[in-house]
Scaffold this active site. Structure first.
Site, PDB file in Angstrom:
ATOM      1  CD  GLU A   1      -3.197  -0.729   0.335  1.00  0.00           C
ATOM      2  OE1 GLU A   1      -3.123   0.254  -0.441  1.00  0.00           O
ATOM      3  OE2 GLU A   1      -4.201  -1.446   0.442  1.00  0.00           O
TER       4      GLU A   1
ATOM      5  CD  GLU B   1      -3.704  -7.236   2.658  1.00  0.00           C
ATOM      6  OE1 GLU B   1      -4.768  -6.691   3.009  1.00  0.00           O
ATOM      7  OE2 GLU B   1      -2.601  -6.691   2.709  1.00  0.00           O
TER       8      GLU B   1
HETATM    9  C1  IPT Z   1      -5.347  -3.740   3.667  1.00  0.00           C
HETATM   10  C2  IPT Z   1      -3.940  -3.637   4.173  1.00  0.00           C
HETATM   11  O1  IPT Z   1      -3.021  -3.998   3.199  1.00  0.00           O
HETATM   12  C3  IPT Z   1      -3.691  -4.437   5.395  1.00  0.00           C
HETATM   13  O2  IPT Z   1      -2.489  -4.007   5.960  1.00  0.00           O
HETATM   14  C4  IPT Z   1      -4.819  -4.317   6.356  1.00  0.00           C
HETATM   15  O3  IPT Z   1      -4.925  -2.990   6.758  1.00  0.00           O
HETATM   16  C5  IPT Z   1      -6.075  -4.743   5.685  1.00  0.00           C
HETATM   17  O4  IPT Z   1      -6.325  -3.927   4.613  1.00  0.00           O
HETATM   18  C6  IPT Z   1      -7.274  -4.627   6.568  1.00  0.00           C
HETATM   19  O5  IPT Z   1      -7.151  -5.171   7.806  1.00  0.00           O
HETATM   20  S1  IPT Z   1      -5.688  -2.203   2.885  1.00  0.00           S
HETATM   21  C7  IPT Z   1      -7.403  -2.005   2.808  1.00  0.00           C
HETATM   22  C8  IPT Z   1      -7.695  -0.572   2.537  1.00  0.00           C
HETATM   23  C9  IPT Z   1      -7.989  -2.823   1.729  1.00  0.00           C
END
Ligand code: IPT
Length: 961
Positions: free
Chosen positions: A414, A484
């Site tokens: 990010e 993710e």
């Molecule tokens: C995404 C991040 O990469 C991760 O670090 C964590 O924050 C996660 O979300 C949520 O828990 S970024 C999100 C804006 C999709």
């Protein structure tokens, strides 16, 4: 922007000064090492310049009045200041590279002597494995330099400064620095020397940096080894008969390294002055035919994102904790880790090599908070920061390059896009051509070898799988993974089975990594586990920091149990009526010889016979068909099923023989219901209505059954919203919980519309609706009974145009004074919801009431068991058909659960509250990603529930004895 000056080293963009070039990290060699972990002297100042640096002087100082602190550790977890949690937002003004004047600064001091046998020759380096966020170091009064890059190793040459006794090591650590702008990961801000500090003797002629290149040719079955080294030496691998010079290449037959078969060969790199152990794993990583392949075969990632976390020590982890993580992952069928969002303690990677996990090693880099200002000033797109970015890339790659488990480098998380990222990618590619490059934040994929996304919904993932996605040509050629997905916050994540089906269907989809491994709840005396805001932070993101598959104490949450089942590497399916079972090997490399298969035959949820099932050593990607034995004899009318399990045939490094890897239940016959109660006629008596064993009040509310009190039995549609129900502001859709609360589903009113005493039934009618709306639910409770049993047939019919899904629909009631374990026949042993039920198995289960509750760090709906056939709660017996309701029993009401903010807000009452639900709304992953899939939305529609209640005999009155 300023050039560096010693006074403002923490506020300039430079990565630091004085440290040695990065090199490969190894835990041990035959050169002596002295751990400087332990108790240090500590002084906290409110600003970077509150104290001068005379404490660092070699001579006597007044640290006797200072506190003590444990290194490794974070001072905010040791009674100095407090942790803060923000997700994307910087907790300070965006004013790069400047940081607030209020800048907690920890002076650390340690004196040490050298062991008596410390060699007099050679030199020594001082290694810091992790300091957040910026350190300045002195030894014996001499400034060694300063550094940033919190989760990266930094070494200083200290040989000339060491004395046999009374060495004074001084480290000044600033919580905030220019480096903080590069470390905006979603986690607690935890300053301190949080990883090891070690003094390493460096003998004359010692090993310098070295790079182990160990590839595998899957066609020839050979491995090729070459160790490039700064200092000439010899490389031996006794088991393979290898004895070559550094820089020399040798090819021999080997067994390859994979995460499933983590074959390591012990070797030694010996120079004139040092012997360093090598653990060599031969494998070749390639992008081929648009796929990520290792040793010629495409991978399917069953991954997790792992932050380093311990509820007491934050990111200071001991080896046992790291090993616990690896063992838990292996035991739950996980095969891959993304080290979100920084290189982990290097010992973790040793464990990944040893036990077998694919690793995406991610650089210590995130600038997410610049998104709040439209990415203005983003350091990754500002050349002045590029040296700092390159320093981080180099420190990651050089430190970790000798791990076979690491198959991809990730630029960070990010950060938006920018020239600095491209510079990092170019540097990494030039240095290491043997691994792939990952970065999610640039949709052009210009710098990466794969197309990586986070939280894409199923429909989009399917389009990508089919190659129907749009976008740059380059990207359309690339393999896809979800770096993710499945946001494991609170109850959930839902919809994992559907993702897995897509991954297994389309070869371009190479799997994903659940967000995330563990809840970062900090142990707290009043709250149980604390989350954002619990330390009085003025800006925070609440319990968004508790979104893991493990609870903070590393107890698996239902999400992990579900994930284990969803990603099981063997699929067992019933196939045809002739007792054939199809076994599909979903491993990428291993055959099934390491597994033993068993069957059991269950009659009404209880195993009556079991045995082993011979399954051939089916190769990866292959399937076998095997035959179950003839079904054992059993009584008529019973519900029967086979359970087939795949367990480890022998002990492994990560679990013992008999550990379950995969399983399936193959239903055979559906049970026949005993005749329903009926025949009794309702009668009026005084101000009550009597029906069989039941007493109602004049308005038809059930008061007791068989002399046992029943409280407030009625229709219920409310659940304490889950984190996924609550959604997130950045999602386009209105989250279900907001829709529910707006409509008022948490404050439904029940208007009695009729009580009818029929010949053999008591019928009670109500209209259930929220204030200020004309939507409602028409409810009919039809009660029938015989001498001892009471049957409820509940009909629900919506009125009006319901566009909002219901949280749940069913009945709830209280059982005052109920206690003891609960037994039930249905889904278990853990909780399940419509889209999280893969791991639920049908059987007869028993659990204490308290164990039916899942202790999410922020309390919320939990604990439902699906498909209830029967249950015994206290003295009450509940009987339902084979397709029975969801069953929940807890010692507090839904309203209390809804109001609770922490585990400690829930105190068990005397009444057990039971819910029997015809339906539950799906869970989804809406706390960050997509909500429940359409098929799991609970629409208001005509529903019916049938339940029979009976009781054990009431306690005998005292005078009857
Ligand atoms: C995404 C991040 O990469 C991760 O670090 C964590 O924050 C996660 O979300 C949520 O828990 S970024 C999100 C804006 C999709």
């Amino acid at each position: 922007m300023d050039l560096r000056s010693p006074e403002d080293h923490h506020e300039n963009v430079s990565p630091g000064t004085g440290s040695l070039p990065p090199r490969a990290w190894y835990a041990t060699s035959d050169a002596p090492a002295l751990s400087l972990n332990g108790t240090w002297r500590f002084r906290l100042s409110p600003t970077a310049d509150a104290e001068d640096d005379t404490f660092a002087a070699a001579g006597p100082h007044d640290s006797g009045t200072w506190d003590e602190i444990t290194v490794p550790g974070h001072w905010v977890l040791q009674g100095h200041g407090a942790p803060q949690y923000t997700n994307q937002l910087y907790p300070f003004p965006l004013d790069p590279p400047r940081v607030p004047t209020e800048n907690p600064t920890g002076d650390h001091l340690r004196t040490f002597g050298l062991p008596a046998d410390w060699p007099a020759t050679g030199t020594a380096v001082l290694r810091f494995d992790g300091v957040e966020s910026c350190a300045r170091v002195w030894l014996n009064g001499t400034a060694l330099g300063d550094f940033k890059g919190s989760r990266l190793a930094h070494e200083f040459d200290v040989g000339a400064l060491l004395r046999p006794e009374g060495n004074v090591l001084a480290v000044r650590v600033h919580q905030w620095s220019a480096g903080s702008y590069l470390e905006d990961q979603d986690q607690w801000w935890l300053p301190g020397i949080f990883r090891d500090v070690t003094l390493l003797h460096r003998p004359e002629g010692c090993v310098g940096d070295h790079f182990v290149h160990a590839s595998y040719d899957h066609r020839a079955g050979t491995g090729t080894l070459r160790v490039d080294a700064d200092v000439q030496g010899r490389v031996t691998v006794a088991e393979l008969g290898i004895d070559v010079a550094t820089g020399e290449e040798v090819t021999v037959p080997v067994e390859p390294w994979t995460a499933e078969t983590p074959r390591l060969y012990d070797g030694v790199l010996a120079t004139a002055g040092e012997r360093v152990p090598l653990r060599v794993g031969f494998r070749t990583v390639a992008l081929e035919d648009g796929l990520i392949k290792v040793n010629g075969r495409p991978l399917l990632f069953r991954g997790v994102n792992r932050h380093e976390f311990h509820p007491e020590t934050g990111r200071a982890l001991d080896l046992d904790t790291m090993r616990a993580d690896v063992l838990l992952m292996k035991r739950h069928n996980i095969n891959a880790v993304r080290t979100s969002h920084y290189p982990p303690h290097p010992a973790f990677l040793d464990l990944c090599d040893e036990y077998g996990l694919w690793v995406i090693d991610e650089c210590d880099l995130e600038t997410h908070g610049f998104q709040a200002v439209g990415w203005r000033g983003n350091p990754v797109d500002d050349d002045r920061w590029t040296p700092a970015l390159l320093d981080r890339a180099a420190r990651m790659v050089e430190r970790d390059k000798n791990h076979p488990s690491v198959i991809m480098w990730s630029l960070g998380n990010e950060c938006g896009t920018g020239r600095g990222l491209t510079a990092m990618a170019e540097w990494i590619r030039a240095r290491d051509g043997g691994r792939l490059l990952h970065y999610e934040g640039d949709s052009s994929c210009a710098d990466t070898d794969l197309y990586s996304r986070m939280y894409a919904d199923h429909a989009e993932v399917e389009r990508i799988g089919r190659g129907e996605d749009e976008g740059p040509d380059r990207r359309r050629e690339l393999p896809f993974l979800l770096c993710e997905y499945g946001h494991a916050m609170g109850n959930g994540p839902g919809g994992l089975s559907e993702y897995q089906r897509l991954f297994e269907t389309y070869e371009r989809l190479q799997g994903g990594f659940i967000w995330e491994w563990i809840d970062h709840g900090l142990a707290h005396p009043a709250y149980g586990y604390a989350y954002g805001g619990d330390f009085g932070e003025e800006l925070h993101d609440g319990n968004f920091v508790c979104d893991g598959l493990l609870f903070p104490d590393r107890t698996p949450s239902p999400g992990l149990v579900e994930y284990k089942k969803v990603i099981e590497p063997v699929r067992i399916e019933g196939h045809g009526r002739d007792g054939t079972v199809r076994v599909t090997n979903l491993h990428d490399f291993a055959d099934l010889a390491h597994l033993a298969f068993t069957w059991s035959y269950e009659v009404d949820g209880v195993s009556v016979a079991d045995g082993t099932l011979p399954v051939p050593a089916t190769g990866p990607g292959e399937r076998s068909e095997v035959r179950l034995p003839p079904a054992p004899e059993h009584g008529r009318g019973a519900e029967t099923r086979w359970t087939v399990r795949a367990v480890l045939a022998d002990d492994t490094a990560w679990a013992g023989r008999g550990h379950e890897v995969a399983w399936a239940q193959l239903p055979e016959s559906v049970g026949v219901l005993p005749p329903l109660p009926g025949g009794a006629a309702p009668v009026r008596a005084d101000r009550h209505l009597l029906l069989g064993p039941a007493v109602f009040d004049a308005r038809g509310t059930l008061l007791s059954l068989g002399g046992r009190e029943i409280e407030d039995l009625r229709l219920d549609v409310w659940r304490a919203p889950t984190d996924n129900d609550n959604g997130m502001p950045w999602r386009p859709e209105t989250p279900p919980a907001a829709q529910w609360r707006t409509l008022g589903l948490h404050r439904m009113r029940h208007r009695l519309t009729g009580v009818e005493l029929g010949e053999d039934a008591l019928t009670v009618r109500t209209r259930v609706a929220p204030a200020a709306s004309d939507l409602g639910l028409r409810v009919a409770y039809r009660w029938q009974a015989d001498d001892s049993r009471l049957l409820l047939t509940l009909d629900v019919e919506p009125e009006g145009e319901w566009t909002v899904p219901l949280p749940r629909v069913g009945i709830r009631f209280g059982l005052p004074g109920a206690s003891g374990p609960v037994r039930w026949f249905g889904g278990g042993p853990g909780e399940a919801y419509p889209d999280t039920g893969a791991a639920s198995r049908v059987g007869v289960w028993e659990a204490d009431l308290d164990a039916l509750h899942t202790p999410y760090v922020r309390p919320q709906e939990n604990g439902a068991r699906p498909g209830l056939r029967w249950a015994e709660v206290g003295a009450l017996r509940i009987d339902c058909g084979a397709d029975g309701p969801w069953f929940t029993a807890r010692r507090w009401t839904t309203e209390q659960l809804d109001a609770a903010r922490h585990r400690t807000d829930l105190t068990p009452g005397d009444t057990v509250w039971v819910n029997l639900d015809i339906g539950q709304h799906g869970i989804g992953s809406g706390s960050c990603g997509p909500g429940a899939l359409p098929k799991y939305r609970l629409r208001a529609r005509r529903e019916q529930l049938r339940v029979t209640f009976s009781t054990a005999a009431p306690p005998a009155p005292a005078d009857a004895r």
